[in-house]
Design a protein around this motif. Structure first.
Motif, PDB file in Angstrom:
ATOM      1  N   ARG A 117      14.148  29.537  36.455  1.00 38.89           N
ATOM      2  CA  ARG A 117      12.870  29.542  35.753  1.00 38.89           C
ATOM      3  C   ARG A 117      13.009  30.198  34.380  1.00 38.89           C
ATOM      4  O   ARG A 117      12.434  29.724  33.409  1.00 38.89           O
ATOM      5  N   GLN A 118      13.780  31.268  34.317  1.00 40.49           N
ATOM      6  CA  GLN A 118      13.999  31.937  33.036  1.00 40.49           C
ATOM      7  C   GLN A 118      14.770  31.043  32.086  1.00 40.49           C
ATOM      8  O   GLN A 118      14.453  30.964  30.907  1.00 40.49           O
ATOM      9  N   VAL A 119      15.786  30.369  32.588  1.00 38.03           N
ATOM     10  CA  VAL A 119      16.583  29.468  31.737  1.00 38.03           C
ATOM     11  C   VAL A 119      15.703  28.332  31.226  1.00 38.03           C
ATOM     12  O   VAL A 119      15.771  27.958  30.058  1.00 38.03           O
ATOM     13  N   ALA A 120      14.860  27.779  32.097  1.00 38.87           N
ATOM     14  CA  ALA A 120      13.961  26.702  31.676  1.00 38.87           C
ATOM     15  C   ALA A 120      12.970  27.181  30.631  1.00 38.87           C
ATOM     16  O   ALA A 120      12.683  26.482  29.661  1.00 38.87           O
ATOM     17  N   ALA A 121      12.465  28.390  30.797  1.00 42.98           N
ATOM     18  CA  ALA A 121      11.517  28.931  29.819  1.00 42.98           C
ATOM     19  C   ALA A 121      12.195  29.177  28.482  1.00 42.98           C
ATOM     20  O   ALA A 121      11.596  28.960  27.435  1.00 42.98           O
ATOM     21  N   GLU A 122      13.445  29.591  28.502  1.00 42.36           N
ATOM     22  CA  GLU A 122      14.180  29.793  27.252  1.00 42.36           C
ATOM     23  C   GLU A 122      14.475  28.478  26.571  1.00 42.36           C
ATOM     24  O   GLU A 122      14.484  28.395  25.342  1.00 42.36           O
TER      25      GLU A 122
END
Length: 125
Positions: A117-122
């Motif tokens: 989720r963090q990678v997608a948000a970045e």
């Protein structure tokens, strides 16, 4: 207290690893201190510290009661007792493993989900 000390060290190391240039850049564009922390600092230190925090959490689960109901020590002691009574140590330990593995698997899956989720948000930002 031991877990609290380890968690403090994990967070401290993540904060020390945070690039000060990014904090200064956020400050130069006029972000308030709370905005800098919430939008710039915290997401990056969380990403840095997440694997160590999950590892510490899984260790904590292994040595303390799980969900205040079932403890690893209790399950292991019960497996040893049943194995000693029946002279068959393997089946009780297989049951203990069947209890432990889903708990740890769920925790690791949660970690992976948060990281994705963090990678997608970045990628979006």
């Amino acid at each position: 207290m031991n877990t609290a000390a380890f968690n403090c060290e994990i967070w401290r190391a993540a904060l020390l690893a945070f690039p000060k240039d990014q904090y200064e850049a956020a400050q130069s564009v006029g972000m308030r201190a709370d905005q800098r922390f919430r939008r710039i600092v915290f997401p990056q230190i969380l990403r840095t510290s997440l694997p160590a925090l999950v590892n510490e959490m899984s260790l904590l689960i292994k040595v303390t009661p799980v969900l205040a109901v079932v403890g690893v020590v209790d399950i292991t002691r019960a497996a040893v007792r049943i194995g000693a009574e029946t002279y068959e140590p393997v089946p009780p330990f297989l049951v203990a493993v069947a209890i432990y593995v889903p708990i740890i698997f769920a925790l690791v899956s949660l970690q992976r989900w948060i990281e994705r989720r963090q990678v997608a948000a970045e990628a979006i930002a």
